[in-house]
Design an enzyme around this catalytic site. Structure first.
Site, PDB file in Angstrom:
ATOM      1  N   ASP A 162      10.173 -12.903   3.589  1.00  0.00           N
ATOM      2  CA  ASP A 162       8.802 -12.812   4.075  1.00  0.00           C
ATOM      3  C   ASP A 162       7.918 -13.021   2.848  1.00  0.00           C
ATOM      4  O   ASP A 162       7.898 -12.207   1.924  1.00  0.00           O
ATOM      5  CB  ASP A 162       8.568 -11.430   4.707  1.00  0.00           C
ATOM      6  CG  ASP A 162       7.177 -11.330   5.326  1.00  0.00           C
ATOM      7  OD1 ASP A 162       6.362 -12.257   5.121  1.00  0.00           O
ATOM      8  OD2 ASP A 162       6.900 -10.320   5.995  1.00  0.00           O
TER       9      ASP A 162
ATOM     10  N   LYS B 126      -3.613 -14.833   3.098  1.00  0.00           N
ATOM     11  CA  LYS B 126      -4.153 -14.160   1.908  1.00  0.00           C
ATOM     12  C   LYS B 126      -4.538 -15.172   0.832  1.00  0.00           C
ATOM     13  O   LYS B 126      -5.635 -15.134   0.308  1.00  0.00           O
ATOM     14  CB  LYS B 126      -3.130 -13.189   1.330  1.00  0.00           C
ATOM     15  CG  LYS B 126      -2.264 -12.490   2.343  1.00  0.00           C
ATOM     16  CD  LYS B 126      -2.959 -11.362   3.054  1.00  0.00           C
ATOM     17  CE  LYS B 126      -2.063 -10.857   4.163  1.00  0.00           C
ATOM     18  NZ  LYS B 126      -2.454  -9.620   4.745  1.00  0.00           N
TER      19      LYS B 126
ATOM     20  N   TRP C 203       6.862  -3.315   5.909  1.00  0.00           N
ATOM     21  CA  TRP C 203       5.654  -3.546   6.715  1.00  0.00           C
ATOM     22  C   TRP C 203       5.943  -3.025   8.130  1.00  0.00           C
ATOM     23  O   TRP C 203       6.979  -3.392   8.724  1.00  0.00           O
ATOM     24  CB  TRP C 203       5.387  -5.054   6.731  1.00  0.00           C
ATOM     25  CG  TRP C 203       4.181  -5.507   7.469  1.00  0.00           C
ATOM     26  CD1 TRP C 203       2.910  -5.000   7.387  1.00  0.00           C
ATOM     27  CD2 TRP C 203       4.120  -6.607   8.392  1.00  0.00           C
ATOM     28  NE1 TRP C 203       2.071  -5.723   8.197  1.00  0.00           N
ATOM     29  CE2 TRP C 203       2.788  -6.708   8.825  1.00  0.00           C
ATOM     30  CE3 TRP C 203       5.059  -7.510   8.885  1.00  0.00           C
ATOM     31  CZ2 TRP C 203       2.372  -7.680   9.725  1.00  0.00           C
ATOM     32  CZ3 TRP C 203       4.643  -8.479   9.776  1.00  0.00           C
ATOM     33  CH2 TRP C 203       3.319  -8.560  10.191  1.00  0.00           C
TER      34      TRP C 203
END
Ligand code: LMR
Length: 399
Positions: A212, A247, A131
């Protein structure tokens, strides 16, 4: 003073959303940012969230500060969601959790904690690719970052041997960032045996894993997606997890996440939490309440939780359907390159293999927005935009 400043480049992901909003093409498609869209192209408030909010609105009696580490029911429920509620699973007393403003906030708290509390110098190792905000977050805390091999372009899978041999060579005490599931940007995850091998290596080489975990529920299921985390917890004396509810609860703009720390002993965990609290106090003092109250209410109520799990299942199922439709529609448009790997990748993203030039042509000629690395957010595809999108990709590949 400020008049001498040169503008910073736009963010590679959120900057795309800014550009997308300004685009007047009525057929524009945003496959940049990882935000779930339903079949109608909307990012809905989950029904479980709405119900919890209605109850909370009636019951709320104060806007007093939360503790530095946040809402205690939220912290407990988060820990159980990540590590399981069964003490035989090994987390009893060894884990502490602090609420944080989103997964990014949790990563930054982890970074500040590592930089200010653990013996220096430590390098934070990131997967290649990762990311794009990962290096920013760790470097902003003063930490050095470097990368280990992860993605194998030839097989569209994990470059596992290269990954292991790099990890094997790292200095003791360094930090290794792993994606819990739905690797961002590749959509390619470790399998159980690979997690096991990585966990054994990290433990043997005294490396600190930082997971993560932003997409729990988007690969195989809420419990299934925590399998790698549980393997790490069983092997590694120490572990950090930055998790997010952006999310899987659709709580993007409420900024709800958490930093969970597992230590070898409960006294170690308690001491570590005192340092995490010090870091939070110096940063934003204490976290906002609303989103965490919603998550706590949903996770601790049988009916709301069942409804939420069903809603996560539906989001996961729709994305999987779009992956399949994308591969089939590209084929129907006459694209002869084999994109079948996209149907096997997991989570919101696919690493399409499109070049930077093709990504630019998609945007300039067709108003299709994709991250420069070729990462596509499958979660932004709908039955309605599929034909236009695949036609645009076919045209760019042919050109
Ligand atoms: C993404 O990768 O698109 C998301 O994690 C959103 C973000 O903050 O970049």
């Amino acid at each position: 003073m400020f008049h001498t400043l040169v503008a910073a480049p736009p963010d590679p992901i959120l900057g795309l959303t800014e550009a997308f909003k300004k685009d007047h093409n009525p057929q524009k498609v945003n496959l940049g940012v990882g935000v779930y869209k339903d079949a109608a192209g909307q990012t809905p408030v989950l029904t479980a969230v709405k119900r919890a909010e209605e109850t909370l609105l009636q019951a709320e009696k104060t806007k007093n500060y939360l503790p530095i580490e946040g809402h205690s029911e939220f912290d407990q429920a988060t820990q159980a969601l990540l590590l399981g509620s069964d003490p035989a699973g090994g987390s009893a007393g060894r884990a502490v959790t602090a609420q944080a403003p989103g997964g990014t906030g949790a990563l930054r708290v982890a970074a500040d904690f590592i930089a200010s509390t653990l013996a220096a110098p430590r390098t934070v190792w990131l997967s290649d690719p990762t990311w794009p905000n990962h290096p920013n977050v760790f470097q902003a805390a003063g930490l050095r970052t470097a990368s280990y091999p992860y993605f194998d372009k030839a097989s569209n899978g994990v470059a596992f041997d290269a990954m292991l041999s790099t990890l094997e060579s790292l200095p003791e005490g360094d930090v290794v960032v792993l994606h819990g599931c739905c690797h961002n940007p590749t959509g390619v995850d470790l399998d159980r045996a690979e997690w096991q091998a990585v966990a054994e290596l990290l433990c043997r080489r005294h490396l600190l894993p930082l997971v993560d975990f932003a997409y729990q529920g988007f690969a195989d299921g809420i419990r299934e997606d925590a399998a790698g985390l549980k393997i790490l917890m069983q092997h590694c004396p120490d572990l950090l997890v930055a998790s997010s509810y952006s999310k899987n609860f659709g709580l993007y703009n409420e900024r709800v996440g958490a930093l969970t720390l597992v230590a070898e002993s409960s006294s170690g965990a308690a001491a570590a939490l005192s340092h995490i609290k010090r870091v939070i106090r110096a940063n934003y003092s204490n976290p906002p309440s609303h989103g965490a109250s919603v998550v706590a209410a949903v996770l601790t109520d049988g009916e709301l939780r069942a409804l939420w799990e069903e809603e996560v299942r539906a989001m996961r199922g729709r994305i999987q359907k779009m992956r399949q439709a994308f591969v089939e529609t590209l084929q129907a448009k006459g694209v002869d390159r084999d994109f079948s790997f996209i149907a096997r990748q997991r989570g919101m993203f696919s690493f399409s293999g499109l070049t930077a030039g093709q990504v630019q042509a998609l945007r300039e000629q067709h108003a299709v927005y994709v991250v420069g690395s070729g990462r596509i957010s499958v979660a932004g595809m709908t039955e309605e935009n599929m034909d236009y999108l695949c036609g645009a990709i076919a045209a760019v590949l042919a050109g």
